[in-house]
Scaffold this active site. Structure first.
Site, PDB file in Angstrom:
ATOM      1  N   CYS A   1      24.173 -36.041  21.935  1.00 43.20           N
ATOM      2  CA  CYS A   1      23.749 -37.007  20.928  1.00 43.20           C
ATOM      3  C   CYS A   1      22.961 -38.119  21.600  1.00 43.20           C
ATOM      4  O   CYS A   1      23.314 -38.595  22.671  1.00 43.20           O
ATOM      5  CB  CYS A   1      24.931 -37.581  20.160  1.00 43.20           C
ATOM      6  SG  CYS A   1      24.850 -39.318  19.825  1.00 43.20           S
TER       7      CYS A   1
ATOM      8  N   ARG B   1      19.233 -34.280  23.668  1.00 43.71           N
ATOM      9  CA  ARG B   1      20.684 -34.484  23.687  1.00 43.71           C
ATOM     10  C   ARG B   1      21.383 -33.974  22.423  1.00 43.71           C
ATOM     11  O   ARG B   1      22.601 -33.948  22.340  1.00 43.71           O
ATOM     12  CB  ARG B   1      20.997 -35.971  23.852  1.00 43.71           C
ATOM     13  CG  ARG B   1      20.444 -36.572  25.109  1.00 43.71           C
ATOM     14  CD  ARG B   1      20.711 -38.057  25.133  1.00 43.71           C
ATOM     15  NE  ARG B   1      22.132 -38.321  25.178  1.00 43.71           N
ATOM     16  CZ  ARG B   1      22.852 -38.418  26.286  1.00 43.71           C
ATOM     17  NH1 ARG B   1      22.266 -38.283  27.446  1.00 43.71           N
ATOM     18  NH2 ARG B   1      24.144 -38.660  26.242  1.00 43.71           N
TER      19      ARG B   1
ATOM     20  N   TRP C   1      24.625 -34.191  17.811  1.00 44.58           N
ATOM     21  CA  TRP C   1      25.137 -32.885  18.241  1.00 44.58           C
ATOM     22  C   TRP C   1      26.546 -32.816  17.658  1.00 44.58           C
ATOM     23  O   TRP C   1      27.475 -33.429  18.156  1.00 44.58           O
ATOM     24  CB  TRP C   1      25.155 -32.770  19.765  1.00 44.58           C
ATOM     25  CG  TRP C   1      25.467 -31.383  20.210  1.00 44.58           C
ATOM     26  CD1 TRP C   1      24.586 -30.357  20.356  1.00 44.58           C
ATOM     27  CD2 TRP C   1      26.752 -30.850  20.532  1.00 44.58           C
ATOM     28  NE1 TRP C   1      25.250 -29.215  20.751  1.00 44.58           N
ATOM     29  CE2 TRP C   1      26.576 -29.484  20.865  1.00 44.58           C
ATOM     30  CE3 TRP C   1      28.040 -31.380  20.568  1.00 44.58           C
ATOM     31  CZ2 TRP C   1      27.631 -28.651  21.234  1.00 44.58           C
ATOM     32  CZ3 TRP C   1      29.100 -30.548  20.927  1.00 44.58           C
ATOM     33  CH2 TRP C   1      28.874 -29.201  21.262  1.00 44.58           C
TER      34      TRP C   1
ATOM     35  N   ASN D   1      28.306 -41.665  19.633  1.00 51.28           N
ATOM     36  CA  ASN D   1      28.183 -40.506  20.511  1.00 51.28           C
ATOM     37  C   ASN D   1      29.556 -40.271  21.123  1.00 51.28           C
ATOM     38  O   ASN D   1      30.077 -41.142  21.805  1.00 51.28           O
ATOM     39  CB  ASN D   1      27.146 -40.812  21.599  1.00 51.28           C
ATOM     40  CG  ASN D   1      27.155 -39.797  22.735  1.00 51.28           C
ATOM     41  OD1 ASN D   1      26.761 -40.111  23.839  1.00 51.28           O
ATOM     42  ND2 ASN D   1      27.586 -38.591  22.485  1.00 51.28           N
ATOM     43  N   GLY D   2      30.140 -39.112  20.833  1.00 50.64           N
ATOM     44  CA  GLY D   2      31.444 -38.812  21.417  1.00 50.64           C
ATOM     45  C   GLY D   2      32.404 -38.244  20.395  1.00 50.64           C
ATOM     46  O   GLY D   2      31.992 -37.756  19.340  1.00 50.64           O
TER      47      GLY D   2
ATOM     48  N   GLU E   1      22.979 -17.068  36.992  1.00 50.74           N
ATOM     49  CA  GLU E   1      22.076 -18.096  36.449  1.00 50.74           C
ATOM     50  C   GLU E   1      20.946 -17.450  35.637  1.00 50.74           C
ATOM     51  O   GLU E   1      20.561 -17.960  34.584  1.00 50.74           O
ATOM     52  CB  GLU E   1      21.531 -18.949  37.612  1.00 50.74           C
ATOM     53  CG  GLU E   1      20.503 -20.001  37.245  1.00 50.74           C
ATOM     54  CD  GLU E   1      20.977 -21.064  36.271  1.00 50.74           C
ATOM     55  OE1 GLU E   1      22.160 -21.117  35.944  1.00 50.74           O
ATOM     56  OE2 GLU E   1      20.115 -21.820  35.794  1.00 50.74           O
TER      57      GLU E   1
ATOM     58  N   LYS F   1      20.232 -18.240  31.713  1.00 47.31           N
ATOM     59  CA  LYS F   1      18.935 -18.707  31.201  1.00 47.31           C
ATOM     60  C   LYS F   1      18.493 -17.846  30.023  1.00 47.31           C
ATOM     61  O   LYS F   1      18.017 -18.347  29.009  1.00 47.31           O
ATOM     62  CB  LYS F   1      17.839 -18.668  32.274  1.00 47.31           C
ATOM     63  CG  LYS F   1      17.865 -19.693  33.355  1.00 47.31           C
ATOM     64  CD  LYS F   1      17.586 -21.101  32.897  1.00 47.31           C
ATOM     65  CE  LYS F   1      18.828 -21.802  32.472  1.00 47.31           C
ATOM     66  NZ  LYS F   1      19.519 -22.696  33.320  1.00 47.31           N
TER      67      LYS F   1
ATOM     68  N   GLU G   1      20.548 -18.590  26.900  1.00 55.63           N
ATOM     69  CA  GLU G   1      20.255 -19.905  26.343  1.00 55.63           C
ATOM     70  C   GLU G   1      18.939 -19.921  25.579  1.00 55.63           C
ATOM     71  O   GLU G   1      18.832 -20.508  24.506  1.00 55.63           O
ATOM     72  CB  GLU G   1      20.121 -20.947  27.475  1.00 55.63           C
ATOM     73  CG  GLU G   1      21.414 -21.346  28.131  1.00 55.63           C
ATOM     74  CD  GLU G   1      21.171 -22.354  29.252  1.00 55.63           C
ATOM     75  OE1 GLU G   1      21.741 -23.438  29.198  1.00 55.63           O
ATOM     76  OE2 GLU G   1      20.413 -22.044  30.200  1.00 55.63           O
TER      77      GLU G   1
ATOM     78  N   HIS H   1      32.816  -1.056  38.378  1.00 56.41           N
ATOM     79  CA  HIS H   1      34.149  -1.237  37.818  1.00 56.41           C
ATOM     80  C   HIS H   1      34.094  -1.570  36.328  1.00 56.41           C
ATOM     81  O   HIS H   1      34.989  -2.236  35.813  1.00 56.41           O
ATOM     82  CB  HIS H   1      34.896  -2.331  38.596  1.00 56.41           C
ATOM     83  CG  HIS H   1      35.054  -1.987  40.038  1.00 56.41           C
ATOM     84  ND1 HIS H   1      36.061  -1.174  40.501  1.00 56.41           N
ATOM     85  CD2 HIS H   1      34.278  -2.285  41.114  1.00 56.41           C
ATOM     86  CE1 HIS H   1      35.920  -1.017  41.806  1.00 56.41           C
ATOM     87  NE2 HIS H   1      34.850  -1.672  42.199  1.00 56.41           N
TER      88      HIS H   1
ATOM     89  N   LYS I   1      21.656 -31.085  25.888  1.00 60.08           N
ATOM     90  CA  LYS I   1      21.754 -31.409  27.302  1.00 60.08           C
ATOM     91  C   LYS I   1      22.798 -32.501  27.475  1.00 60.08           C
ATOM     92  O   LYS I   1      23.149 -33.171  26.516  1.00 60.08           O
ATOM     93  CB  LYS I   1      20.393 -31.931  27.757  1.00 60.08           C
ATOM     94  CG  LYS I   1      20.127 -31.601  29.178  1.00 60.08           C
ATOM     95  CD  LYS I   1      18.689 -31.813  29.513  1.00 60.08           C
ATOM     96  CE  LYS I   1      18.490 -31.513  30.965  1.00 60.08           C
ATOM     97  NZ  LYS I   1      18.656 -30.096  31.268  1.00 60.08           N
TER      98      LYS I   1
HETATM   99  N1  GLU Z   1      31.711 -36.838  16.714  1.00 66.37           N
HETATM  100  C1  GLU Z   1      30.550 -37.322  16.046  1.00 66.37           C
HETATM  101  C2  GLU Z   1      30.063 -36.323  15.012  1.00 66.37           C
HETATM  102  O1  GLU Z   1      30.432 -35.199  14.971  1.00 66.37           O
HETATM  103  C3  GLU Z   1      29.422 -37.671  17.017  1.00 66.37           C
HETATM  104  C4  GLU Z   1      28.915 -36.479  17.748  1.00 66.37           C
HETATM  105  C5  GLU Z   1      27.738 -36.813  18.634  1.00 66.37           C
HETATM  106  O2  GLU Z   1      27.982 -37.303  19.772  1.00 66.37           O
HETATM  107  O3  GLU Z   1      26.586 -36.562  18.218  1.00 66.37           O
HETATM  108  O4  GLU Z   1      29.313 -36.660  14.187  1.00 66.37           O
END
Ligand code: GLU
Length: 611
Positions: free
Chosen positions: A2, A27, A73, A99-100, A484, A488, A491, A507, A606
């Site tokens: 985020c 992000r 995110w 964010n979190g 790796e 890649k 992703e 195996h 990221k």
């Molecule tokens: N936990 C919050 C959400 O789901 C923030 C997530 C984030 O860091 O974007 O909206």
């Protein structure tokens, strides 16, 4: 994860916030939103990327001198308009971005539901916001005070930014576990998850620490701890130019970053490696050299691509330094009560320096008496700050979500540490040491040669892009490179791929082999080469399609392969820095041919600042 942006000052806030969000989009890109102080709070938000929000606000009055913005995110609640940030409090007077993760949000939500609150979204963020507002009303206190009280109850990680309709010039910010940078201008302030949103306006920045709260006005920055004591903001000079975060003529950041590798490795070696004099200068490592030499054990702690760099380093350290090395996923290590003895050395590897699991893992190990060395890219990041010492990778900003140049720079740094320690310890002869320094010095040049084959690899991408699965195989130093390469591809192209040690194939995975399965061998010429060649034979005998990364001029492997991707000859210890490049390009071009958004692959982000 985020991205958050904020501005308060004499300029128009909206364009600054939007431009900042575009730079932070790597992000997270589930939804985008802004809150502006425009004669009362105005909130605009939309599922999708920043460009989707821009379409939505066409024709709206966006005039404001203070604003905040978020690119999400999702962790709690699916990506949709309703769950997009900013959220507004029940009264509508407060707007917040976050964010979190608020881990005890369910408990807080129950308390609020009992008090008659209802919620418009499924997010943990809206719960925290209303919890703050409830305290503000109940205690008849300021927003700042309410935030402080609320955060004492919060379990989890956050950066939050709040606007209050009744105090239109002020932004309240707080952090624990997610990054926050404040840019200090003349009569204005900028906020961001990293420094990129403020680059063209100021080079003076303050990195906010955990458990700090900031009250930000155009001409004032007050920093406090949660005990309401004032702190002196430590203003640092930013060493980052705008050009470093722009695409510079490339179609995608990922391609630009792949092509930057000769330069980033050069930057990483500059001032450290002197191949003529036979010296490696790394101040942080020198300070702890004695302890590293005497360590019984080194534990590499990392996630994702950085974990693969740790695996390569395991082979290198064991070979050159004769120290027992373990490589751990940070997310597993932190929760399983690992045995750490005083004097163990932990090397934490992280591009962003903010990876939540890695951060907590090293905090735990530090508390148990380990020495923590950080190998990180982002200067001033949390891991860099809590490590005892370490070395920056100096790869410059990496914006493509799939890590490329950060990986090779991590390898270069880890290799320099191993060379330095091995030589000082006496487990590495002078001759081999001098030879390896020379080889390392030549890597930038050889990377440039490896990159000249990009058009050929684009052709291979077209040929193999419709495969449903890929197998990547390698031995020794090239085994982590196989992992790796597979990562890649997953992703960027959403094709299922697995990496395996080439010998392990027998195996299990060999059962998958038929004429529709491309098997990518990382088969540069090294001490395992003959064995790898036998593995190629085994795949050929079962009609698999063999695509190999080989050392230039290797006719045996060429004869056994349907297609080859060449890299210059080099010492096997350093080979991963070269052999990974064709695999980065292959994944990139398959993604491009499939018309996917390679810089922002679905569901990823990221800088994983949530667990
Ligand atoms: N936990 C919050 C959400 O789901 C923030 C997530 C984030 O860091 O974007 O909206």
């Amino acid at each position: 994860m985020c991205g958050i942006v904020g501005y308060t000052g004499p300029r128009e806030a909206y364009p600054i916030v939007i431009k900042g969000l575009k730079r932070l989009e790597y992000r997270g890109y589930d939804s985008t939103g802004v809150a502006l102080q425009n004669d009362g709070l105005k909130v605009y938000k939309k599922k999708g990327k920043v460009a989707d929000l821009e379409e939505t606000v066409v024709g709206k009055n966006l005039h404001a001198h203070a604003g905040i913005g978020h690119t999400r995110w999702a962790t709690h609640g699916e990506p949709n308009d309703r769950n997009a940030h900013p959220h507004q409090s029940a009264s509508g007077k407060l707007a917040m971005i976050h964010n979190g993760i608020i881990e005890n949000y369910a408990q807080l939500k129950n308390e609020l539901l009992k008090k008659g609150y209802s919620f418009k979204s499924d997010t943990d963020t809206e719960v925290l916001l209303n919890f703050i507002e409830e305290i503000m009303i109940n205690n008849a206190c300021s927003l700042e005070e309410a935030v402080r009280v609320a955060l004492k109850r919060v379990v989890g990680a956050y950066v939050i930014l709040l606007l209050n309709e009744d105090d239109p010039e002020t932004i309240i910010a707080a952090r624990k576990g997610s990054p926050l940078v404040i840019g200090v201008g003349k009569g204005e302030h900028f906020l961001g998850s990293d420094a990129s949103p403020m680059l063209e306006y100021t080079k003076e920045v303050v990195y906010v620490n955990d458990y700090e709260l900031a009250i930000i006005r155009p001409d004032e920055l007050i920093l406090k701890n949660l005990g309401n004591e004032k702190l002196t903001p430590y203003v640092q000079k930013l060493d980052l130019e705008l050009a470093a975060i722009e695409k510079g003529g490339y179609d995608h950041f990922m391609l630009k970053e792949i092509f930057e590798q000769p330069q980033t490795i050069q930057d990483c070696l500059r001032g450290r490696l002197d191949a003529e004099a036979g010296t490696i200068t790394m101040a942080g490592i020198e300070q702890y050299a004695e302890q590293i030499i005497n360590a019984k054990r080194i534990v590499m702690v990392a996630c994702g691509t950085s974990w693969h760099a740790g695996l390569v380093a395991e082979y290198i350290f064991e070979e050159l330094c004769r120290i027992n090395v373990e490589v751990e996923y940070a997310s597993e290590f932190r929760y399983r009560n690992p045995v750490i003895s005083e004097g163990d050395v932990i090397i934490a590897i992280s591009q962003s320096g903010e990876t939540a699991d890695t951060l907590v893992a090293i905090e735990t190990a530090k508390a148990k008496g380990a020495i923590i060395l950080g190998v990180v890219n982002v200067v001033g990041s949390s891991i860099a700050r809590i490590s005892h010492a370490g070395a920056y990778t100096h790869a410059g900003p990496e914006i493509g979500v799939a890590s490329t140049k950060a990986f090779t720079a991590q390898l270069a740094v880890l290799c320099m540490i191993a060379l330095k320690i091995g030589y000082a310890k006496g487990t590495l002869s002078r001759e081999r040491y001098m030879g390896l320094l020379k080889e390392l010095n030549a890597i930038p040049e050889k990377l440039a040669i490896a990159l000249t084959h990009s058009e050929h690899i684009r052709g291979l991408a077209r040929k193999y892009m419709d495969a449903r699965d890929f197998l990547y195989l390698g031995r020794g130093y090239n085994f982590p490179v196989a992992l790796e390469g597979a990562l890649k591809l997953k992703e960027i192209s959403y094709i299922h791929a697995e990496g395996y040690p080439a010998a392990e194939m027998k195996h299990g995975p060999i059962a998958l082999v038929d004429e529709s399965l491309p098997v990518v061998f990382v088969a540069t010429r090294d001490s395992y080469h003959e064995k790898v060649v036998s593995n190629m034979q085994e795949i050929k005998a079962r009609k698999g399609m063999v695509v190999s990364v080989i050392t230039e001029g290797d006719e045996v492997s060429t004869g056994l392969s349907n297609d080859v991707m060449q890299v210059p000859e080099c010492d096997e210890i350093l080979a991963p820095m070269l052999s990974v490049v064709p695999l980065q390009l292959l994944a990139y071009y398959i993604g491009v041919e499939k018309k996917l958004d390679v810089d922002k692959p679905r569901n990823l982000a990221k800088s994983v600042t949530v667990e």
